[in-house]
Design a protein around this motif. Structure first.
Motif, PDB file in Angstrom:
ATOM      1  N   ILE A  17       0.836  -1.204   0.000  1.00 42.47           N
ATOM      2  CA  ILE A  17       0.000   0.000   0.000  1.00 42.47           C
ATOM      3  C   ILE A  17       0.871   1.255   0.000  1.00 42.47           C
ATOM      4  O   ILE A  17       0.648   2.188  -0.786  1.00 42.47           O
ATOM      5  CB  ILE A  17      -0.947   0.004   1.221  1.00 42.47           C
ATOM      6  CG1 ILE A  17      -2.042  -1.051   1.044  1.00 42.47           C
ATOM      7  CG2 ILE A  17      -1.577   1.387   1.412  1.00 42.47           C
ATOM      8  CD1 ILE A  17      -2.919  -1.241   2.272  1.00 42.47           C
ATOM      9  N   PHE A  18       1.891   1.282   0.845  1.00 41.56           N
ATOM     10  CA  PHE A  18       2.736   2.468   0.940  1.00 41.56           C
ATOM     11  C   PHE A  18       3.598   2.652  -0.313  1.00 41.56           C
ATOM     12  O   PHE A  18       3.827   3.781  -0.755  1.00 41.56           O
ATOM     13  CB  PHE A  18       3.596   2.415   2.195  1.00 41.56           C
ATOM     14  CG  PHE A  18       2.833   2.710   3.448  1.00 41.56           C
ATOM     15  CD1 PHE A  18       2.160   3.910   3.594  1.00 41.56           C
ATOM     16  CD2 PHE A  18       2.772   1.786   4.484  1.00 41.56           C
ATOM     17  CE1 PHE A  18       1.435   4.192   4.748  1.00 41.56           C
ATOM     18  CE2 PHE A  18       2.047   2.056   5.632  1.00 41.56           C
ATOM     19  CZ  PHE A  18       1.376   3.256   5.763  1.00 41.56           C
ATOM     20  N   LEU A  19       4.057   1.563  -0.898  1.00 45.15           N
ATOM     21  CA  LEU A  19       4.811   1.678  -2.147  1.00 45.15           C
ATOM     22  C   LEU A  19       3.938   2.240  -3.258  1.00 45.15           C
ATOM     23  O   LEU A  19       4.392   3.060  -4.063  1.00 45.15           O
ATOM     24  CB  LEU A  19       5.370   0.308  -2.549  1.00 45.15           C
ATOM     25  CG  LEU A  19       6.564  -0.204  -1.729  1.00 45.15           C
ATOM     26  CD1 LEU A  19       6.936  -1.618  -2.178  1.00 45.15           C
ATOM     27  CD2 LEU A  19       7.765   0.727  -1.860  1.00 45.15           C
ATOM     28  N   ALA A  24       2.536   6.804  -6.719  1.00 40.72           N
ATOM     29  CA  ALA A  24       1.520   7.740  -7.208  1.00 40.72           C
ATOM     30  C   ALA A  24       1.953   9.184  -6.980  1.00 40.72           C
ATOM     31  O   ALA A  24       1.793  10.042  -7.861  1.00 40.72           O
ATOM     32  CB  ALA A  24       0.185   7.461  -6.519  1.00 40.72           C
ATOM     33  N   LEU A  25       2.508   9.472  -5.803  1.00 41.03           N
ATOM     34  CA  LEU A  25       2.972  10.840  -5.516  1.00 41.03           C
ATOM     35  C   LEU A  25       4.147  11.228  -6.404  1.00 41.03           C
ATOM     36  O   LEU A  25       4.249  12.381  -6.847  1.00 41.03           O
ATOM     37  CB  LEU A  25       3.364  10.962  -4.048  1.00 41.03           C
ATOM     38  CG  LEU A  25       2.222  11.019  -3.037  1.00 41.03           C
ATOM     39  CD1 LEU A  25       2.764  11.043  -1.616  1.00 41.03           C
ATOM     40  CD2 LEU A  25       1.345  12.239  -3.282  1.00 41.03           C
ATOM     41  N   LEU A 205      -4.050  12.728   0.975  1.00 36.51           N
ATOM     42  CA  LEU A 205      -4.561  11.357   1.084  1.00 36.51           C
ATOM     43  C   LEU A 205      -3.480  10.409   1.604  1.00 36.51           C
ATOM     44  O   LEU A 205      -3.730   9.588   2.492  1.00 36.51           O
ATOM     45  CB  LEU A 205      -5.071  10.877  -0.275  1.00 36.51           C
ATOM     46  CG  LEU A 205      -6.355  11.526  -0.791  1.00 36.51           C
ATOM     47  CD1 LEU A 205      -6.614  11.119  -2.234  1.00 36.51           C
ATOM     48  CD2 LEU A 205      -7.545  11.151   0.081  1.00 36.51           C
ATOM     49  N   ALA A 206      -2.292  10.523   1.050  1.00 36.04           N
ATOM     50  CA  ALA A 206      -1.199   9.627   1.448  1.00 36.04           C
ATOM     51  C   ALA A 206      -0.769   9.870   2.886  1.00 36.04           C
ATOM     52  O   ALA A 206      -0.580   8.922   3.658  1.00 36.04           O
ATOM     53  CB  ALA A 206      -0.015   9.807   0.503  1.00 36.04           C
ATOM     54  N   PHE A 207      -0.627  11.136   3.260  1.00 38.90           N
ATOM     55  CA  PHE A 207      -0.168  11.433   4.616  1.00 38.90           C
ATOM     56  C   PHE A 207      -1.249  11.119   5.646  1.00 38.90           C
ATOM     57  O   PHE A 207      -0.945  10.698   6.771  1.00 38.90           O
ATOM     58  CB  PHE A 207       0.275  12.891   4.724  1.00 38.90           C
ATOM     59  CG  PHE A 207       0.981  13.209   6.008  1.00 38.90           C
ATOM     60  CD1 PHE A 207       2.120  12.507   6.388  1.00 38.90           C
ATOM     61  CD2 PHE A 207       0.517  14.204   6.852  1.00 38.90           C
ATOM     62  CE1 PHE A 207       2.773  12.784   7.580  1.00 38.90           C
ATOM     63  CE2 PHE A 207       1.166  14.495   8.045  1.00 38.90           C
ATOM     64  CZ  PHE A 207       2.297  13.778   8.411  1.00 38.90           C
ATOM     65  N   ALA A 208      -2.512  11.304   5.268  1.00 31.24           N
ATOM     66  CA  ALA A 208      -3.612  10.944   6.171  1.00 31.24           C
ATOM     67  C   ALA A 208      -3.584   9.451   6.477  1.00 31.24           C
ATOM     68  O   ALA A 208      -3.718   9.028   7.632  1.00 31.24           O
ATOM     69  CB  ALA A 208      -4.953  11.347   5.557  1.00 31.24           C
TER      70      ALA A 208
END
Length: 306
Positions: A17-19, A24-25, A205-208
């Protein structure tokens, strides 16, 4: 062996998920046009002194409260804590943040301002309102959707340990200082437009999700906060908890940014409005999952009191 396999499965899923989020970022960062300057993590000293000093203070204080909580969990101190001790510890750790605007204004600018105009008071007011709403209302969605339970001895307001309102305040002070830095870096490094908006939205979204997961993971050794299904808590639960921050990160960032001065009354109203929006989003998720909601709380109780 099954428990170990389950832990490995959770770790693999979270890594993937994190990768995916990092990839995406990275792609989104290629779309907007950059300024010739690298951008800023912190507000400029000229014009943004108060906000800059507050964020530095919140980050510096983070090391202290994190060390305290790590010691309490790591050394099993919580096993000897009663309802009063929980309130004293969490209230005591929140007190330096809450008292600072009144007793120790940050920098020359704040010392010249009436207390209600100080950025540090506005930031604390926004976060305390949002934290209280989150504990009073949103915790019941965790009880219902994720089957979460708090089992420590506690004075409870609406069946939620009161100490958590204070704990949430210093947790959120750290999170929102970091999110301000992230959003400011994007805003100051890239030219305005749809591409920058998409990058900012992706970063939020990613940091949340990252914030929600790291909090859940970091307290996994604390037995008095439990989930029926830890896999669901880490994966789906992090997204559910992340809804808080999808709203709060960009809304909190607005306060006194870019040289504007938001009145304290507006700050409080925006915190209340943000709280309502999160509540609507949480309930929309609950409805989509088809989970009945029951909020059975009392005005004031003391559970497992010693």
């Amino acid at each position: 062996a099954p428990a170990r396999t389950g832990a490995m499965d959770i770790a693999l899923v979270m890594v993937l998920i994190f990768l995916a989020k990092v990839a995406a970022l990275a792609l989104l960062s290629l779309l907007p046009q950059r300024y010739s300057v690298p951008g800023n993590w912190l507000p400029e000293p000229k014009g943004g002194e108060s906000k800059r000093l507050y964020e530095l203070w919140a980050l510096a204080y983070s090391g202290f409260w994190i060390a305290c909580f790590a010691g309490i969990v790591g050394f099993g101190v919580y096993e000897h804590m009663d309802q009063v001790a929980y309130l004293v510890v969490c209230g005591g750790l929140a007190l330096p943040l809450l008292a600072q605007p009144f007793l120790f204004p940050l920098g020359p600018r704040e010392r010249r301002q009436p207390v209600w105009e100080r950025y540090s008071l506005k930031a604390n007011a926004w976060l305390f309102i949002f934290s209280h709403i989150g504990n009073y209302w949103y915790t019941h969605y965790f009880y219902t959707v994720l089957r979460a339970r708090y089992s420590m001895p506690a004075y409870r307001l609406n069946d939620v340990p009161l100490a958590l309102t204070f704990a949430t305040h210093f947790y959120f002070s750290t999170y929102h200082a970091l999110s301000n830095m992230l959003l400011r870096k994007i805003a100051s490094a890239y030219r305005p437009g749809l591409a920058r908006w998409l990058l900012s939205a992706g970063a939020v979204l990613a940091f949340a999700y990252f914030t929600a997961f790291m909090e859940t993971f970091s307290i996994s050794a604390y037995p008095d906060y439990a989930f029926e299904d830890r896999y669901m808590a880490y994966t789906v639960g992090s997204a559910f908890y992340g809804i808080y921050f999808i709203v709060s990160y960009p809304m909190f960032f607005r306060v006194d940014e870019d040289g504007t001065r938001m009145p304290l009354g507006q700050v409080c109203m925006e915190a209340l409005g943000s709280g309502m929006l999160v509540l609507m989003l949480l309930d929309a998720v609950r409805l989509a999952l088809g989970i009945p909601f029951h909020m059975a709380g009392e005005a004031w109780t003391c559970t497992d009191c010693r």
